[in-house]
Scaffold this motif. Structure first.
Motif, PDB file in Angstrom:
ATOM      1  N   GLY A 256       0.843  -1.187   0.000  1.00 34.75           N
ATOM      2  CA  GLY A 256       0.000   0.000   0.000  1.00 34.75           C
ATOM      3  C   GLY A 256       0.879   1.238   0.000  1.00 34.75           C
ATOM      4  N   PHE A 257       0.440   2.265  -0.712  1.00 32.34           N
ATOM      5  CA  PHE A 257       1.224   3.481  -0.865  1.00 32.34           C
ATOM      6  C   PHE A 257       0.401   4.702  -0.466  1.00 32.34           C
ATOM      7  CE2 PHE A 257       2.736   0.326  -3.821  1.00 32.34           C
ATOM      8  CZ  PHE A 257       4.116   0.390  -3.680  1.00 32.34           C
ATOM      9  N   ALA A 258       1.080   5.743   0.013  1.00 31.70           N
ATOM     10  CA  ALA A 258       0.396   6.988   0.388  1.00 31.70           C
ATOM     11  C   ALA A 258      -0.145   7.695  -0.846  1.00 31.70           C
ATOM     12  CB  ALA A 258       1.354   7.906   1.148  1.00 31.70           C
ATOM     13  N   LEU A 259       0.563   7.577  -1.952  1.00 27.23           N
ATOM     14  CA  LEU A 259       0.163   8.183  -3.226  1.00 27.23           C
ATOM     15  C   LEU A 259       0.192   7.111  -4.312  1.00 27.23           C
ATOM     16  CD1 LEU A 259       2.296  11.443  -2.963  1.00 27.23           C
ATOM     17  CD2 LEU A 259      -0.172  11.228  -2.615  1.00 27.23           C
ATOM     18  N   PRO A 260      -0.500   7.314  -5.421  1.00 29.78           N
ATOM     19  CA  PRO A 260      -0.482   6.307  -6.487  1.00 29.78           C
ATOM     20  C   PRO A 260       0.840   6.358  -7.258  1.00 29.78           C
ATOM     21  CG  PRO A 260      -1.882   8.140  -7.114  1.00 29.78           C
ATOM     22  CD  PRO A 260      -1.438   8.393  -5.702  1.00 29.78           C
ATOM     23  N   ASP A 261       1.887   5.832  -6.633  1.00 27.02           N
ATOM     24  CA  ASP A 261       3.225   5.911  -7.210  1.00 27.02           C
ATOM     25  C   ASP A 261       4.108   4.839  -6.565  1.00 27.02           C
ATOM     26  OD1 ASP A 261       5.692   6.552  -8.202  1.00 27.02           O
ATOM     27  OD2 ASP A 261       5.700   8.610  -7.463  1.00 27.02           O
ATOM     28  N   THR A 262       4.422   3.791  -7.305  1.00 26.74           N
ATOM     29  CA  THR A 262       5.226   2.695  -6.759  1.00 26.74           C
ATOM     30  C   THR A 262       6.712   3.019  -6.692  1.00 26.74           C
ATOM     31  OG1 THR A 262       5.313   1.691  -8.952  1.00 26.74           O
ATOM     32  CG2 THR A 262       3.639   0.860  -7.427  1.00 26.74           C
TER      33      THR A 262
ATOM     34  N   CYS B  32      -1.338  -0.678  -6.524  1.00 20.84           N
ATOM     35  CA  CYS B  32      -1.195  -0.806  -7.969  1.00 20.84           C
ATOM     36  C   CYS B  32      -2.030  -2.013  -8.382  1.00 20.84           C
ATOM     37  CB  CYS B  32       0.270  -1.000  -8.343  1.00 20.84           C
ATOM     38  SG  CYS B  32       0.521  -1.156 -10.124  1.00 20.84           S
ATOM     39  N   THR B  33      -3.017  -1.808  -9.244  1.00 23.13           N
ATOM     40  CA  THR B  33      -3.885  -2.911  -9.665  1.00 23.13           C
ATOM     41  C   THR B  33      -3.412  -3.552 -10.970  1.00 23.13           C
ATOM     42  OG1 THR B  33      -5.380  -1.407 -10.826  1.00 23.13           O
ATOM     43  CG2 THR B  33      -5.903  -1.929  -8.522  1.00 23.13           C
ATOM     44  N   ARG B  34      -2.594  -2.806 -11.757  1.00 21.35           N
ATOM     45  CA  ARG B  34      -2.104  -3.339 -13.030  1.00 21.35           C
ATOM     46  C   ARG B  34      -0.768  -2.696 -13.370  1.00 21.35           C
ATOM     47  NH1 ARG B  34      -1.633  -1.552 -18.151  1.00 21.35           N
ATOM     48  NH2 ARG B  34      -2.604   0.418 -17.565  1.00 21.35           N
ATOM     49  N   TRP B  35       0.148  -3.528 -13.900  1.00 22.84           N
ATOM     50  CA  TRP B  35       1.383  -3.029 -14.495  1.00 22.84           C
ATOM     51  C   TRP B  35       1.562  -3.779 -15.805  1.00 22.84           C
ATOM     52  CZ3 TRP B  35       6.308  -5.439 -15.338  1.00 22.84           C
ATOM     53  CH2 TRP B  35       7.259  -4.567 -15.841  1.00 22.84           C
ATOM     54  N   GLN B  36       1.518  -3.050 -16.895  1.00 23.35           N
ATOM     55  CA  GLN B  36       1.527  -3.610 -18.241  1.00 23.35           C
ATOM     56  C   GLN B  36       0.418  -4.642 -18.362  1.00 23.35           C
ATOM     57  OE1 GLN B  36       5.615  -4.727 -19.015  1.00 23.35           O
ATOM     58  NE2 GLN B  36       6.199  -2.584 -19.384  1.00 23.35           N
TER      59      GLN B  36
ATOM     60  N   HIS C 270      -2.268   5.709 -14.952  1.00 19.02           N
ATOM     61  CA  HIS C 270      -1.668   6.784 -14.150  1.00 19.02           C
ATOM     62  C   HIS C 270      -0.463   6.248 -13.396  1.00 19.02           C
ATOM     63  CE1 HIS C 270      -1.517  10.313 -11.516  1.00 19.02           C
ATOM     64  NE2 HIS C 270      -1.209   9.451 -10.568  1.00 19.02           N
ATOM     65  N   PRO C 271       0.620   6.889 -13.280  1.00 19.27           N
ATOM     66  CA  PRO C 271       1.048   8.113 -13.971  1.00 19.27           C
ATOM     67  C   PRO C 271       1.531   7.858 -15.402  1.00 19.27           C
ATOM     68  CG  PRO C 271       2.761   7.413 -12.452  1.00 19.27           C
ATOM     69  CD  PRO C 271       1.620   6.454 -12.306  1.00 19.27           C
ATOM     70  N   THR C 272       1.581   6.550 -15.783  1.00 16.62           N
ATOM     71  CA  THR C 272       1.940   6.212 -17.165  1.00 16.62           C
ATOM     72  C   THR C 272       0.864   5.298 -17.718  1.00 16.62           C
ATOM     73  OG1 THR C 272       3.138   4.169 -16.656  1.00 16.62           O
ATOM     74  CG2 THR C 272       4.394   6.242 -16.474  1.00 16.62           C
ATOM     75  N   PRO C 273       0.823   5.113 -19.018  1.00 17.36           N
ATOM     76  CA  PRO C 273      -0.181   4.205 -19.593  1.00 17.36           C
ATOM     77  C   PRO C 273      -0.010   2.742 -19.146  1.00 17.36           C
ATOM     78  CG  PRO C 273       0.756   5.616 -21.289  1.00 17.36           C
ATOM     79  CD  PRO C 273       1.560   5.847 -20.048  1.00 17.36           C
ATOM     80  N   ASP C 274       1.127   2.423 -18.515  1.00 19.35           N
ATOM     81  CA  ASP C 274       1.398   1.042 -18.096  1.00 19.35           C
ATOM     82  C   ASP C 274       0.794   0.673 -16.751  1.00 19.35           C
ATOM     83  OD1 ASP C 274       2.859   0.488 -20.362  1.00 19.35           O
ATOM     84  OD2 ASP C 274       4.778   1.049 -19.445  1.00 19.35           O
ATOM     85  N   THR C 275       0.313   1.642 -15.962  1.00 21.69           N
ATOM     86  CA  THR C 275      -0.133   1.330 -14.600  1.00 21.69           C
ATOM     87  C   THR C 275      -1.525   1.871 -14.292  1.00 21.69           C
ATOM     88  OG1 THR C 275       0.995   3.309 -13.776  1.00 21.69           O
ATOM     89  CG2 THR C 275       2.199   1.235 -13.619  1.00 21.69           C
ATOM     90  N   ASP C 276      -2.245   1.113 -13.452  1.00 17.39           N
ATOM     91  CA  ASP C 276      -3.542   1.526 -12.906  1.00 17.39           C
ATOM     92  C   ASP C 276      -3.436   1.435 -11.390  1.00 17.39           C
ATOM     93  OD1 ASP C 276      -4.526   1.605 -15.495  1.00 17.39           O
ATOM     94  OD2 ASP C 276      -5.500  -0.354 -15.357  1.00 17.39           O
ATOM     95  N   TYR C 277      -4.135   2.328 -10.692  1.00 22.89           N
ATOM     96  CA  TYR C 277      -4.135   2.350  -9.223  1.00 22.89           C
ATOM     97  C   TYR C 277      -5.557   2.440  -8.707  1.00 22.89           C
ATOM     98  CZ  TYR C 277       0.872   3.178  -9.153  1.00 22.89           C
ATOM     99  OH  TYR C 277       2.228   3.049  -9.298  1.00 22.89           O
TER     100      TYR C 277
END
Length: 166
Positions: free
Chosen positions: A15-21, A66-70, A43-50
């Motif tokens: 878990g993260f404080a902001l949507p940024d791994t 992070c729910t998705r990476w690529q 967000h913050p790139t087309p490769d990730t969803d939060y």
């Protein structure tokens, strides 16, 4: 009918404080179903969803995962008619908390009172805050009960009447 957005986590996630791994994780979210407060797709790139989840076990009560990476999915987001069940929070260590048993024993003392929930009143003066004070009409409370209760409250004061709960 209301619907709820729910994240299904098959495994423990950071878990993260902001949507940024790229930042350090602040917590871990155990596998299970969680209510989704907010989603950020691509967000913050087309490769990730939060998704920001309600997690009662955390001190902040919510966290980003992070729910998705690529093409890799870490959680499934679904829409349900019912919110997911959540674990009850323990307030045992909270100094201002009142036990449910103590609170429920006081309910009988207020049986004769009636309050109009559409009118916003507060029963006591709050320093620095201006709100209309509540009052209970004598016609709604049996006369003998009202007189005894009024005299009791005026004699001992609010704090003593509530057993130090106020």
């Amino acid at each position: 009918m209301d619907t709820y957005r729910v994240a299904r986590l098959p495994a423990r996630l950071c878990g993260f404080a902001l949507p940024d791994t790229s930042k350090s994780p602040e917590s871990y979210v155990e596998a299970g179903d969680y209510l989704v407060l907010e989603e950020r797709l691509r967000h913050p790139t087309p490769d990730t969803d939060y998704a920001r989840l309600v997690v009662p076990q955390l001190s902040g009560l919510d966290t980003w995962i992070c729910t998705r990476w690529q093409s890799q999915r870490y959680a499934t987001l679904v829409t349900q008619e019912r919110a997911p069940a959540m674990a009850r929070l323990s307030f045992d260590g909270e100094p201002l908390a009142i036990s449910e048993q103590r609170l429920s024993t006081l309910l009988g003392a207020f049986h004769a009172y009636r309050y109009d929930v559409s009118r916003e009143y507060y029963p006591w003066v709050l320093s620095g805050v201006r709100v209309p004070l509540a009052f209970f009409a004598r016609g709604l409370i049996p006369t003998t009960t009202w007189e005894v209760l009024r005299d009791y409250l005026l004699t001992i004061g609010k704090d003593e009447a509530l057993g130090g709960m106020a």
